[in-house]
Scaffold this active site. Structure first.
Site, PDB file in Angstrom:
ATOM      1  N   GLU A  36      62.317  27.761  28.532  1.00  0.00           N
ATOM      2  CA  GLU A  36      62.825  28.292  27.260  1.00  0.00           C
ATOM      3  C   GLU A  36      64.285  28.747  27.314  1.00  0.00           C
ATOM      4  O   GLU A  36      64.754  29.476  26.443  1.00  0.00           O
ATOM      5  CB  GLU A  36      61.945  29.429  26.744  1.00  0.00           C
ATOM      6  CG  GLU A  36      60.842  28.998  25.818  1.00  0.00           C
ATOM      7  CD  GLU A  36      59.669  28.305  26.522  1.00  0.00           C
ATOM      8  OE1 GLU A  36      58.870  27.688  25.818  1.00  0.00           O
ATOM      9  OE2 GLU A  36      59.556  28.356  27.757  1.00  0.00           O
TER      10      GLU A  36
ATOM     11  N   TYR B 233      65.777  30.676  29.667  1.00  0.00           N
ATOM     12  CA  TYR B 233      66.061  31.945  30.342  1.00  0.00           C
ATOM     13  C   TYR B 233      66.695  31.686  31.718  1.00  0.00           C
ATOM     14  O   TYR B 233      66.958  30.543  32.083  1.00  0.00           O
ATOM     15  CB  TYR B 233      64.785  32.787  30.433  1.00  0.00           C
ATOM     16  CG  TYR B 233      64.309  33.273  29.077  1.00  0.00           C
ATOM     17  CD1 TYR B 233      65.038  34.223  28.360  1.00  0.00           C
ATOM     18  CD2 TYR B 233      63.155  32.757  28.487  1.00  0.00           C
ATOM     19  CE1 TYR B 233      64.619  34.659  27.111  1.00  0.00           C
ATOM     20  CE2 TYR B 233      62.731  33.186  27.228  1.00  0.00           C
ATOM     21  CZ  TYR B 233      63.469  34.134  26.549  1.00  0.00           C
ATOM     22  OH  TYR B 233      63.066  34.569  25.303  1.00  0.00           O
TER      23      TYR B 233
ATOM     24  N   ARG C  33      56.287  28.998  34.812  1.00  0.00           N
ATOM     25  CA  ARG C  33      56.434  28.307  33.528  1.00  0.00           C
ATOM     26  C   ARG C  33      57.639  27.389  33.630  1.00  0.00           C
ATOM     27  O   ARG C  33      58.790  27.819  33.578  1.00  0.00           O
ATOM     28  CB  ARG C  33      56.588  29.308  32.387  1.00  0.00           C
ATOM     29  CG  ARG C  33      56.555  28.639  31.016  1.00  0.00           C
ATOM     30  CD  ARG C  33      56.177  29.629  29.948  1.00  0.00           C
ATOM     31  NE  ARG C  33      56.254  29.042  28.624  1.00  0.00           N
ATOM     32  CZ  ARG C  33      55.826  29.654  27.531  1.00  0.00           C
ATOM     33  NH1 ARG C  33      55.295  30.867  27.623  1.00  0.00           N
ATOM     34  NH2 ARG C  33      55.927  29.075  26.355  1.00  0.00           N
TER      35      ARG C  33
ATOM     36  N   HIS D 189      65.465  28.027  23.510  1.00  0.00           N
ATOM     37  CA  HIS D 189      65.522  28.713  22.219  1.00  0.00           C
ATOM     38  C   HIS D 189      66.677  28.207  21.355  1.00  0.00           C
ATOM     39  O   HIS D 189      66.628  28.318  20.134  1.00  0.00           O
ATOM     40  CB  HIS D 189      65.658  30.221  22.418  1.00  0.00           C
ATOM     41  CG  HIS D 189      64.388  30.883  22.867  1.00  0.00           C
ATOM     42  ND1 HIS D 189      63.168  30.613  22.286  1.00  0.00           N
ATOM     43  CD2 HIS D 189      64.141  31.807  23.829  1.00  0.00           C
ATOM     44  CE1 HIS D 189      62.226  31.334  22.876  1.00  0.00           C
ATOM     45  NE2 HIS D 189      62.789  32.063  23.815  1.00  0.00           N
TER      46      HIS D 189
END
Length: 711
Positions: free
Chosen positions: A181, A183, A231, A269
């Protein structure tokens, strides 16, 4: 560590008759998951303040009670630099351990496992201490990150390890390392941000070094008998992102470093491809999960837009994944798993992927909840206690506000009668559900109809209620949920009564049809929905819309296929994933009709749309050739079209066959008694009847639940 997780190794003696693969235990060697269903990480806002941990514990406990095998917390930072927000949730002191123990103890009472996600935000943090692989500012944070030094990187690895060790002391069954995502670890893994030339940059071997070092350090600190998920971003969906060969290399290295379960992450994102909004087809990315699974021996978990048991069962049964992660579906229904286990899928309160009360709240720094389940994250505050004094309750109006009120009132033990003037329940949701990409809205209506029937609510359709009828029946409480009607321009705009002019309700109910060129008056959420309805190539063709079929609670229109969706948004398939980030050229779109979307105010159309999904709607109308007009004054409608004065003050004729009016709504409140005129019953006004805001289903459903919980 080895794990027995072959999809075909089911013990037939212990099969669940409804979803056998979902309810097969998963042996991880040192511990066992009781089924294949995992609640994924969601940042609720409760994690960030110690005084909210009692509420957080109740939130997780309710879902543990609901039968899920394992849950993952919202992101918890390993250090200050990794904060999402200033002073957000951390795990780096003994005081943190004491707070988190409230959560783990609450969950373990119900034989469920709880995993703490360690999330370092990197350049996505909203604070001045942000760091990243390279000093490249994120488009979603105002702060430019500082490039991490080697010393800083090495300390961060130690911080991850310390955080995992403390998590184990707090009673967590494991940790998840957030590597997707966009990060921090994803920022190192991808060329999109990582421009380093030292040992932590360059080719994939260098870019994955931090992630591998973190996993090794966590495994050493926490020991072998501790679940570790990673993840992994299986498709970045950003420029200069990884390709499948690189993702596979990373997955193999992480397995060797000590990961127990590999989880699926999709997109960054900041990606300009939607990944979880309602228009994304169910299980749209599962082929990427399946491809990674072929190359590793540890269990692989599928994620993203999986919300019902049939989809989940098919994924596991076909061997595409060993576990199913769902996040928002457990906001929508804490007891999703037990309902599936008991063969009651039709009673699941389905996540419609609207984002309005979860992600939109998160990105506005508000506590998350759920549009279809206002109890989510409010388990200790919005309580549906059984009543000691059952009362006769009338609910007037069968939209979502009325159905919510009737549901909660009946759940609490009241005798409830629901009146609806039309021959169908659902109210404004009946218009939303026919928008291409909003097919999930059918599920909410189905859920309420089944629940009301199960709870014995008397439903009276085609019933126009008046005050005399209510007084004669001697109800103790009357909940007025009569909703809204579209605001008419008749008498306000010349030509508004011509036959080619219609309200959005007349269009979306199939009562009226449009021609090849259409003007849409009003560019709020409804105007955008109507524009998508008029231009989308998939969905129910306008000339084939059958109003009778739409009343069948089991009917579902054909949604956009995964292949069509990928072509529209420019996303590769797993087998062709050789382009950076998985991005390819979008397909050419030929709109099915020409649409003008017009608003009175100046400026960008759609500026008031929801934060996490509004950009998707704006992108759709742009790609489908909708002509957007702002700062217009409506002069008159004639058989030639609509005359406007444009924002330069010039008179202009838009030659259109049809005009659809989306100019707001008006409350229907004639049943409310006047001051001093109230009968013995107590009257309550909720939903659109209370405030005619633009299709605010979130407020309507919460209104209904709160009023019913209070009587």
């Amino acid at each position: 560590m080895t794990a027995s997780h072959t999809a075909n190794s089911i013990d037939t003696a212990s099969l669940n008759e409804h979803y056998p693969h979902l309810f097969e235990p998963l042996d991880l060697g040192f511990t066992t998951l009781k089924n294949r269903l995992v609640m994924g990480s969601m940042h609720t806002g409760l994690e960030d303040r110690f005084y909210n941990y009692g509420k957080l514990a109740a939130y997780f406990a309710e879902r543990a009670k609901g039968g899920v095998a394992m849950m993952i917390t919202g992101g918890i930072s390993p250090n200050r630099e990794g904060w999402l927000l200033p002073a957000s949730g951390t795990m780096n002191t003994r005081a943190d351990v004491l707070n988190h123990q409230r959560v783990t103890r609450a969950v373990h009472k119900y034989d469920s496992k709880i995993i703490m996600q360690i999330l370092h935000s990197g350049r996505y943090g909203y604070h001045p201490f942000v760091v990243s692989s390279s000093p490249i500012k994120s488009p979603i944070s105002p702060f430019k990150p500082r490039k991490m030094s080697i010393k800083n990187i090495e300390q961060t690895v130690k911080d991850y390890a310390r955080s995992a060790k403390l998590a184990k002391q707090a009673g967590y069954d494991g940790v998840e390392i957030m590597g997707s995502e966009g990060y921090l670890l994803n920022q190192f893994l991808s060329r999109h941000v990582n421009k380093r030339t030292d040992e932590y940059g360059g080719d994939i071997q260098g870019r994955m070094k931090l992630a591998v070092d973190v996993v090794k350090a966590v495994r050493e600190a926490a020991g072998e008998d501790f679940i570790m998920l990673f993840r992994l971003s299986v498709i970045d969906l950003v420029k200069d992102g990884n390709v499948m060969d690189e993702v596979i290399i990373v997955a193999k290295a992480l397995e060797e470093a000590g990961v127990t379960i590999m989880n699926t992450g999709i997109g960054w994102h900041e990606a300009r491809v939607p990944t979880i909004v309602t228009s994304v087809p169910r299980a749209a990315f599962v082929d990427f999960t399946a491809e990674i699974k072929k190359h590793i021996s540890i269990p692989m978990m599928a994620a993203n837009r999986i919300n019902m048991p049939e989809t989940a069962e098919e994924i596991v049964a076909s061997g595409q994944a060993d576990l199913i992660q769902m996040a928002r579906p457990f906001l929508a229904d804490a007891h999703w798993v037990n309902k599936a286990k008991d063969g009651q899928a039709d009673r699941i309160n389905t996540c419609i992927a609207c984002n309005q009360a979860c992600l939109d709240h998160t990105f506005d720094n508000k506590r998350s909840t759920c549009l279809v389940n206002p109890q989510a994250c409010y388990e200790t505050e919005l309580v549906y206690k059984k009543t000691k004094k059952p009362r006769k309750v009338a609910v007037i109006g069968g939209g979502v506000a009325g159905m919510s009120a009737a549901h909660v009132a009946a759940l609490r033990g009241h005798e409830v009668t629901l009146f609806e003037a039309k021959d169908i329940l659902g109210g404004q949701f009946n218009y939303a559900k026919v928008i291409p990409g909003k097919e999930e809205f059918f599920e909410t209506i189905r859920y309420y109809i089944n629940e009301l029937e199960h709870l014995g609510v008397e439903i009276k359709l085609n019933t126009k209620v008046d005050k005399a009828m209510l007084e004669k029946a001697k109800f103790h409480h009357v909940i007025v949920a009569t909703g809204v009607v579209p605001r008419s321009l008749a008498g306000k705009l010349e030509g508004a009564d011509l036959p080619q002019v219609m309200s959005y309700a007349e269009l979306l109910s199939g009562e009226k049809s449009v021609g090849a060129t259409v003007a849409v008056i009003g560019a709020g959420g409804i105007g955008f929905d109507v524009s998508e309805y008029l231009t989308a190539k998939h969905g129910q063709p306008l000339d084939e819309l059958d109003p009778e079929l739409l009343k069948d609670s089991s009917y579902r229109p054909k949604a956009q296929s995964i292949e069509e969706w990928r072509e529209e948004w420019g996303v590769t398939s797993a087998t062709d994933y050789q382009t950076e980030g998985g991005l390819i050229k979008t397909g050419d779109i030929t709109p099915v009709r020409q649409v003008y979307l017009i608003q009175r105010t100046k400026g960008r159309l759609g500026s008031g749309l929801n934060k996490t999904s509004g950009w998707v709607h704006r992108a759709h109308v742009k790609s489908h050739g909708v002509i957007q007009v702002s700062g217009a004054q409506y002069d008159k409608i004639t058989n030639e079209g609509i005359w406007i004065t444009n924002n330069q003050g010039q008179s202009q004729l838009l030659r259109v066959d049809s005009v659809v009016v989306c100019a707001g709504q008006e409350s229907v409140v004639e049943l409310m008694p006047n001051v001093g005129d109230a009968p013995d019953a107590q009257y309550h006004l909720i939903g659109g009847a209370k405030l005619a805001a633009e299709l605010d289903a979130k407020r309507a459903i919460r209104d209904g639940a709160e009023v019913a919980a209070s009587i």
